[in-house]
Structures are given as structure tokens and as C-alpha cells.
Write a protein that holds these residues in place. Structure first.
Motif, PDB file in Angstrom:
ATOM      1  N   LEU A 160      17.036  -2.421  -2.904  1.00 25.94           N
ATOM      2  CA  LEU A 160      16.206  -2.015  -1.783  1.00 25.94           C
ATOM      3  C   LEU A 160      14.714  -1.981  -2.147  1.00 25.94           C
ATOM      4  CD1 LEU A 160      18.205   0.944  -0.205  1.00 25.94           C
ATOM      5  CD2 LEU A 160      18.176  -1.419   0.543  1.00 25.94           C
ATOM      6  N   ALA A 161      13.879  -2.339  -1.190  1.00 24.11           N
ATOM      7  CA  ALA A 161      12.448  -2.200  -1.358  1.00 24.11           C
ATOM      8  C   ALA A 161      12.098  -0.716  -1.461  1.00 24.11           C
ATOM      9  CB  ALA A 161      11.720  -2.842  -0.186  1.00 24.11           C
ATOM     10  N   TRP A 162      10.975  -0.421  -2.109  1.00 28.83           N
ATOM     11  CA  TRP A 162      10.552   0.972  -2.311  1.00 28.83           C
ATOM     12  C   TRP A 162      10.510   1.729  -1.005  1.00 28.83           C
ATOM     13  CZ3 TRP A 162       6.716   4.107  -0.492  1.00 28.83           C
ATOM     14  CH2 TRP A 162       6.471   5.292  -1.195  1.00 28.83           C
ATOM     15  N   ALA A 163       9.993   1.130   0.043  1.00 34.40           N
ATOM     16  CA  ALA A 163       9.832   1.827   1.324  1.00 34.40           C
ATOM     17  C   ALA A 163      11.174   2.217   1.926  1.00 34.40           C
ATOM     18  CB  ALA A 163       9.040   0.954   2.297  1.00 34.40           C
ATOM     19  N   LEU A 164      12.183   1.357   1.809  1.00 38.14           N
ATOM     20  CA  LEU A 164      13.511   1.693   2.321  1.00 38.14           C
ATOM     21  C   LEU A 164      14.178   2.766   1.472  1.00 38.14           C
ATOM     22  CD1 LEU A 164      14.915  -1.799   3.391  1.00 38.14           C
ATOM     23  CD2 LEU A 164      14.611   0.186   4.888  1.00 38.14           C
ATOM     24  N   ARG A 165      13.977   2.700   0.162  1.00 35.66           N
ATOM     25  CA  ARG A 165      14.539   3.751  -0.705  1.00 35.66           C
ATOM     26  C   ARG A 165      13.950   5.109  -0.356  1.00 35.66           C
ATOM     27  NH1 ARG A 165      13.285   0.193  -4.948  1.00 35.66           N
ATOM     28  NH2 ARG A 165      11.823   1.722  -5.833  1.00 35.66           N
ATOM     29  N   ARG A 166      12.659   5.142  -0.065  1.00 39.60           N
ATOM     30  CA  ARG A 166      12.022   6.416   0.283  1.00 39.60           C
ATOM     31  C   ARG A 166      12.593   6.969   1.582  1.00 39.60           C
ATOM     32  NH1 ARG A 166       6.953   8.921  -1.202  1.00 39.60           N
ATOM     33  NH2 ARG A 166       6.139  10.283   0.448  1.00 39.60           N
ATOM     34  N   ALA A 205       0.806  -1.221   0.000  1.00 34.54           N
ATOM     35  CA  ALA A 205       0.000   0.000   0.000  1.00 34.54           C
ATOM     36  C   ALA A 205       0.835   1.265   0.000  1.00 34.54           C
ATOM     37  CB  ALA A 205      -0.929   0.005   1.218  1.00 34.54           C
ATOM     38  N   LEU A 206       2.092   1.191   0.412  1.00 34.91           N
ATOM     39  CA  LEU A 206       2.874   2.400   0.631  1.00 34.91           C
ATOM     40  C   LEU A 206       3.139   3.227  -0.635  1.00 34.91           C
ATOM     41  CD1 LEU A 206       5.449   1.313   3.359  1.00 34.91           C
ATOM     42  CD2 LEU A 206       3.167   2.325   3.624  1.00 34.91           C
ATOM     43  N   PRO A 207       3.460   2.624  -1.785  1.00 37.14           N
ATOM     44  CA  PRO A 207       3.681   3.472  -2.970  1.00 37.14           C
ATOM     45  C   PRO A 207       2.476   4.338  -3.314  1.00 37.14           C
ATOM     46  CG  PRO A 207       4.594   1.296  -3.342  1.00 37.14           C
ATOM     47  CD  PRO A 207       3.811   1.209  -2.057  1.00 37.14           C
ATOM     48  N   ALA A 208       1.272   3.793  -3.222  1.00 39.65           N
ATOM     49  CA  ALA A 208       0.077   4.589  -3.512  1.00 39.65           C
ATOM     50  C   ALA A 208      -0.114   5.683  -2.474  1.00 39.65           C
ATOM     51  CB  ALA A 208      -1.158   3.685  -3.560  1.00 39.65           C
ATOM     52  N   LEU A 209       0.142   5.361  -1.210  1.00 41.97           N
ATOM     53  CA  LEU A 209      -0.043   6.337  -0.141  1.00 41.97           C
ATOM     54  C   LEU A 209       1.029   7.422  -0.149  1.00 41.97           C
ATOM     55  CD1 LEU A 209      -1.059   3.877   2.719  1.00 41.97           C
ATOM     56  CD2 LEU A 209      -2.543   5.482   1.503  1.00 41.97           C
ATOM     57  N   GLY A 210       2.161   7.136  -0.766  1.00 47.06           N
ATOM     58  CA  GLY A 210       3.233   8.121  -0.834  1.00 47.06           C
ATOM     59  C   GLY A 210       3.303   8.879  -2.141  1.00 47.06           C
ATOM     60  N   HIS A 211       2.400   8.549  -3.070  1.00 44.34           N
ATOM     61  CA  HIS A 211       2.456   9.181  -4.393  1.00 44.34           C
ATOM     62  C   HIS A 211       2.077  10.654  -4.315  1.00 44.34           C
ATOM     63  CE1 HIS A 211       2.281   9.546  -8.727  1.00 44.34           C
ATOM     64  NE2 HIS A 211       1.075  10.081  -8.623  1.00 44.34           N
ATOM     65  N   GLY A 212       2.939  11.508  -4.834  1.00 42.62           N
ATOM     66  CA  GLY A 212       2.636  12.926  -4.936  1.00 42.62           C
ATOM     67  C   GLY A 212       2.698  13.695  -3.635  1.00 42.62           C
ATOM     68  N   ASN A 213       3.370  13.163  -2.625  1.00 37.84           N
ATOM     69  CA  ASN A 213       3.478  13.879  -1.356  1.00 37.84           C
ATOM     70  C   ASN A 213       4.828  13.599  -0.718  1.00 37.84           C
ATOM     71  OD1 ASN A 213       3.239  11.456   0.489  1.00 37.84           O
ATOM     72  ND2 ASN A 213       1.234  11.320  -0.516  1.00 37.84           N
ATOM     73  N   ASP A 214       5.092  14.262   0.404  1.00 38.53           N
ATOM     74  CA  ASP A 214       6.359  14.109   1.115  1.00 38.53           C
ATOM     75  C   ASP A 214       6.183  13.407   2.455  1.00 38.53           C
ATOM     76  OD1 ASP A 214       7.865  15.519  -0.849  1.00 38.53           O
ATOM     77  OD2 ASP A 214       7.115  17.414  -0.032  1.00 38.53           O
ATOM     78  N   VAL A 246       6.301  10.909   5.503  1.00 39.90           N
ATOM     79  CA  VAL A 246       7.184   9.872   6.030  1.00 39.90           C
ATOM     80  C   VAL A 246       6.289   8.687   6.378  1.00 39.90           C
ATOM     81  CG1 VAL A 246       8.789   9.208   7.845  1.00 39.90           C
ATOM     82  CG2 VAL A 246       8.834  11.540   6.935  1.00 39.90           C
ATOM     83  N   LEU A 247       6.517   7.570   5.707  1.00 40.34           N
ATOM     84  CA  LEU A 247       5.675   6.390   5.872  1.00 40.34           C
ATOM     85  C   LEU A 247       6.448   5.326   6.640  1.00 40.34           C
ATOM     86  CD1 LEU A 247       4.281   6.260   2.216  1.00 40.34           C
ATOM     87  CD2 LEU A 247       3.208   7.312   4.225  1.00 40.34           C
ATOM     88  N   GLN A 252      14.742  10.470   2.289  1.00 38.45           N
ATOM     89  CA  GLN A 252      14.276  11.442   3.287  1.00 38.45           C
ATOM     90  C   GLN A 252      15.274  11.643   4.430  1.00 38.45           C
ATOM     91  OE1 GLN A 252      10.495   9.453   4.031  1.00 38.45           O
ATOM     92  NE2 GLN A 252       9.387  11.045   2.897  1.00 38.45           N
ATOM     93  N   GLY A 253      16.476  11.077   4.251  1.00 38.73           N
ATOM     94  CA  GLY A 253      17.513  11.240   5.260  1.00 38.73           C
ATOM     95  C   GLY A 253      17.405  10.278   6.415  1.00 38.73           C
ATOM     96  N   LEU A 254      16.662   9.172   6.229  1.00 41.95           N
ATOM     97  CA  LEU A 254      16.466   8.192   7.307  1.00 41.95           C
ATOM     98  C   LEU A 254      17.091   6.857   6.951  1.00 41.95           C
ATOM     99  CD1 LEU A 254      12.765   9.043   8.172  1.00 41.95           C
ATOM    100  CD2 LEU A 254      14.766   9.559   9.558  1.00 41.95           C
ATOM    101  N   ALA A 255      18.228   6.882   6.284  1.00 44.43           N
ATOM    102  CA  ALA A 255      18.924   5.640   5.994  1.00 44.43           C
ATOM    103  C   ALA A 255      19.418   4.997   7.279  1.00 44.43           C
ATOM    104  CB  ALA A 255      20.110   5.907   5.071  1.00 44.43           C
ATOM    105  N   PRO A 256      19.427   3.647   7.353  1.00 44.60           N
ATOM    106  CA  PRO A 256      19.938   2.979   8.557  1.00 44.60           C
ATOM    107  C   PRO A 256      21.390   3.345   8.811  1.00 44.60           C
ATOM    108  CG  PRO A 256      18.775   1.414   7.148  1.00 44.60           C
ATOM    109  CD  PRO A 256      18.943   2.677   6.355  1.00 44.60           C
TER     110      PRO A 256
END
Length: 257
Positions: free
Chosen positions: A243-249, A208-217, A219-220, A253-257
Motif C-alpha cells: 500500500l502507498a503511504w497515504a492508504l496505510r495512514r 507531499a503527504l508524508p511531510a504534512l502528516g509527520h508528527g501529527n494526527d 486526516v489527509l 486511522q480506521g478509514l480502510a476501504p
């Protein structure tokens, strides 16, 4: 800020540690934790799982029992040689509160000689990197447990808005479908820069995350995503499959492990 490309190329399993063994402790009927963690970690990790005991007691009693038997579940891995262990259960820790959750993880880490974290502790570590203290809690739990969850994050220092989601007409984390989740969150008309926490390791969220993150900033964050983030951070091996889409996002956003 660490960009996506830097995250991907920093180190891979073949470069350094081989295939590190990591442990996962999950509730008996949880349908999402292992598939999503496998998707997030890829083939760079050897993932091993144990499950809490089956019980027909009411939900609160079952969650309390998970806290009681956690040390035994960790011990069940024997001499496997885990690099880190994640307890992929959030509900049981919401009963404890953030301080006791953190203290328990520290004690278990010291006792077993390896990093141990719960999904809630992993989520807390991700949230601490954010500049904002505002949080939209997307909860599939029934009312009393959602309130425990809200109180947990409120006491930990976040200003919490609750968005309850359902599977049909019932609160059932294991049954929430992707289309249902996207529709219900979309209907809430949340700010484009909101921080969303989808709580519960048993609710399938990655699709669900790609749709919920489309066109916005936005943090999911999800319980499983934060758990994978923590494992990568502890072990130091970044999945080498793009990487999975969610980790790439998160990385962007500056939240890399």
C-alpha cells in the motif's frame, strides 16, 4: 477498526479476481490523476483511461461541457468489461452541487451496469466515516471555483475552512509543486488533528503527504486518494504491494476501504 495489516492481507488480486479492469475519466491536460492512481492501486488493477474533449473555452464553460459529455466518455470504453469507473474530475461536479452529483452517479451506474463515481462522490463517502464535521479545504483553484467548492461541502454538511494554495503567484492546480504545497500548508499552522481535503485531481499531492502528516494526527484526504479508496472498496481487491503511504495512514486511522 480495521488495522493496516488486516487491510493488506484481506484479499489480493492473485487470490481472487485476477487483475480487475477499472476505468478513469480525466480532463485533457490533467498531469496527476493517472500517475497517482497507478501509485495507489499498484499492479493489482488494470487501469484504463479516457479523456474529456479538448476545448479552448473559459474554464467554467469547459467544466460544464465535461458534465454534458460524461456519458459519452463512459460509453467510449465499449465492451471492455470494467469492474468500476471513476470520474477523476472535481471542478465540474462542484458546479452541480452534492445532491445532483450523487443522483447523476446513480443514474450512470444504472445505465451502464457498473459502479460509477466522481472524485467528489468518493470523497463524500470517505468523509461520512469521520466523527468530525470540521474540514480544512486546501484549494488550488481561482476564487470563484474555490467558492463553488466551499459551497458544495458546506451544503453537504461540513463546516469548511478554506486554505488557498498557489503555484508561484497564480492559481494553477496543475503547476503546484510539492515544496510549495508543504510550505504553504505548514505556514497555516493548522491543528494537529485537523481533517484536510486537498481538492483537485490535477494537483500532485501524494509526495507531499508524508511531510504534512509527520508528527501529527491529521486526516489527509486528496481527490485522487479518495478515488482510489472508492475503487478498492467497490472491487474488493486490496493492492498487494504494501500500500502507498497515504492508504496505510487512512487504514491506521480506521478509514480502510
Amino acid at each position: 477498526m480495521v488495522g493496516t495489516q488486516a487491510l493488506v492481507t484481506r484479499v489480493t488480486a492473485e487470490d481472487h479476481l485476477g487483475d480487475p479492469h477499472v476505468g478513469l475519466v480525466v480532463p485533457p491536460a490533467n498531469p496527476a490523476a493517472e500517475p497517482e492512481m497507478t501509485r495507489l492501486l499498484g499492479s493489482a488493477y488494470a487501469l484504463h483511461t479516457t479523456r474529456f474533449s479538448v476545448s479552448r473555452q473559459p474554464l467554467r464553460t469547459r467544466l460544464e461541457s465535461y458534465n454534458t459529455e460524461l456519458a459519452d466518455r463512459i460509453a467510449s470504453f465499449g465492451d471492455l468489461g470494467l469492474a468500476a469507473l471513476l470520474v477523476a474530475c472535481s471542478g465540474s461536479r462542484y458546479l452541480l452541487g452534492a445532491r445532483q452529483d450523487h443522483e447523476s452517479c446513480a443514474a450512470l451506474s444504472a445505465h451502464f451496469g457498473l459502479p460509477v463515481a466522481t472524485a467528489t462522490l468518493a470523497t463524500h463517502q470517505v468523509l461520512r466515516r469521520l466523527e468530525t464535521r470540521a474540514l480544512v479545504l486546501v484549494s488550488p483553484y481561482e476564487g470563484w471555483l474555490t467558492e463553488q467548492c466551499r459551497a458544495f461541502w458546506d451544503a453537504a454538511g461540513w463546516h469548511v475552512r478554506v486554505l488557498a494554495v498557489r503555484a508561484g503567484d497564480q492559481y494553477a492546480p496543475y503547476k503546484v509543486g510539492t515544496a510549495e504545497l508543504v510550505e504553504q500548508v505548514g505556514r497555516a499552522r493548522l491543528p494537529h488533528d485537523a481533517v484536510l481535503l486537498f481538492t483537485g485531481t490535477g494537483m500532485s499531492t501524494l509526495a507531499a503527504l508524508p511531510a504534512l502528516g509527520h508528527g501529527n494526527d491529521r486526516v489527509l484526504l486528496t481527490s485522487n486518494l479518495c478515488g482510489a479508496w472508492w475503487l478498492i472498496h467497490q472491487v474488493g481487491v486490496v493492492p498487494d504491494e504494501g500500500l502507498a503511504w497515504a492508504l496505510r495512514r487512512l487504514a491506521a486511522q480506521g478509514l480502510a476501504p
